[in-house]
Motif scaffolding. Sequence first.
Motif, PDB file in Angstrom:
ATOM      1  N   HIS A  40     -22.865  32.832  85.746  1.00  0.00           N
ATOM      2  CA  HIS A  40     -22.450  31.838  84.831  1.00  0.00           C
ATOM      3  C   HIS A  40     -21.056  31.556  84.977  1.00  0.00           C
ATOM      4  CE1 HIS A  40     -26.004  30.873  82.330  1.00  0.00           C
ATOM      5  NE2 HIS A  40     -26.542  31.955  82.887  1.00  0.00           N
ATOM      6  N   SER A  98     -19.432  29.352  81.885  1.00  0.00           N
ATOM      7  CA  SER A  98     -19.983  29.100  80.278  1.00  0.00           C
ATOM      8  C   SER A  98     -18.870  29.421  79.366  1.00  0.00           C
ATOM      9  CB  SER A  98     -21.088  29.937  79.944  1.00  0.00           C
ATOM     10  OG  SER A  98     -22.036  29.570  81.062  1.00  0.00           O
ATOM     11  N   ASP A 115     -23.258  27.553  75.201  1.00  0.00           N
ATOM     12  CA  ASP A 115     -23.756  27.052  76.602  1.00  0.00           C
ATOM     13  C   ASP A 115     -24.193  28.160  77.283  1.00  0.00           C
ATOM     14  OD1 ASP A 115     -21.275  28.216  77.148  1.00  0.00           O
ATOM     15  OD2 ASP A 115     -20.282  26.257  77.610  1.00  0.00           O
TER      16      ASP A 115
END
Length: 227
Positions: free
Chosen positions: A223, A9, A118
């Motif tokens: 992530h 991300s 995100d």
Amino acid sequence: MTGIASKRSQKIILVGPPGAGKGTVAKGLVDRFGLCHLSTGDMLRAASAAGTAVGLLAKTFMDKGALVPDDVMVRLIEERVQQADCRAADGSPEFLLDGFPRTLPQADALQERGLAPDLVLFLDVPGDAIVRRLSGRRTCPACGNVHHVEFAPAKVDGICDRCGGALVHRSDDHEATIRKRLDAFELQTSPLVQRYGAMIERVEAAQRPDAVLAAVVAVMQRHGYAD
Ligand code: AMP
């Protein structure tokens, strides 16, 4: 989120009520992952200390516990995220926003500029714990270190343990203003939780700072972040 992210991300925002520990978590993430950290609260305080027009205007809202108008905030952040330190090697935007967006129109502004997050880290702390946390908080304007009169007292009263600077009690960390900031969070910022829906990673933040940071680091690792 479930499963492993294929790409890390890049546009991360940190949301939480005042006193949730956003600044402390952001600092831990910067130390660990070297992110481009933009704290709108810090930017406004610096502008106010420097006496710029934006800073002086912002201070009138901050001292009341109110949010600074959206158009001022959007201009501030859109200029800053363009800078080279907030770009990944391939030129795409990469940042950790701390304290922005705080309203739905601010979230819209990010979206319109192709900067929608995100990953949204939501630091969750109940309101009653916050008043105690914030009213005892003493910050060091020189190095950003944070003490607390009860939970993390300085070795020498009023002096930062880390850099020896003079600690301050932020003008908006007094009880009446804290309650107004909490109201602003409930009314204006908490609708973001609905807006960002499945993108939100909620972290229990009513625990020790090192435990909160460990929980956030675990989320970051899911992530795509590694040491
Ligand atoms: P913070 O240091 O994040 O708690 O921010 C301190 C104060 O700065 C807030 O109470 C607001 O008055 C102002 N502020 C910071 N970020 C924003 C934002 N995104 N929108 C409006 N006001 C903000």
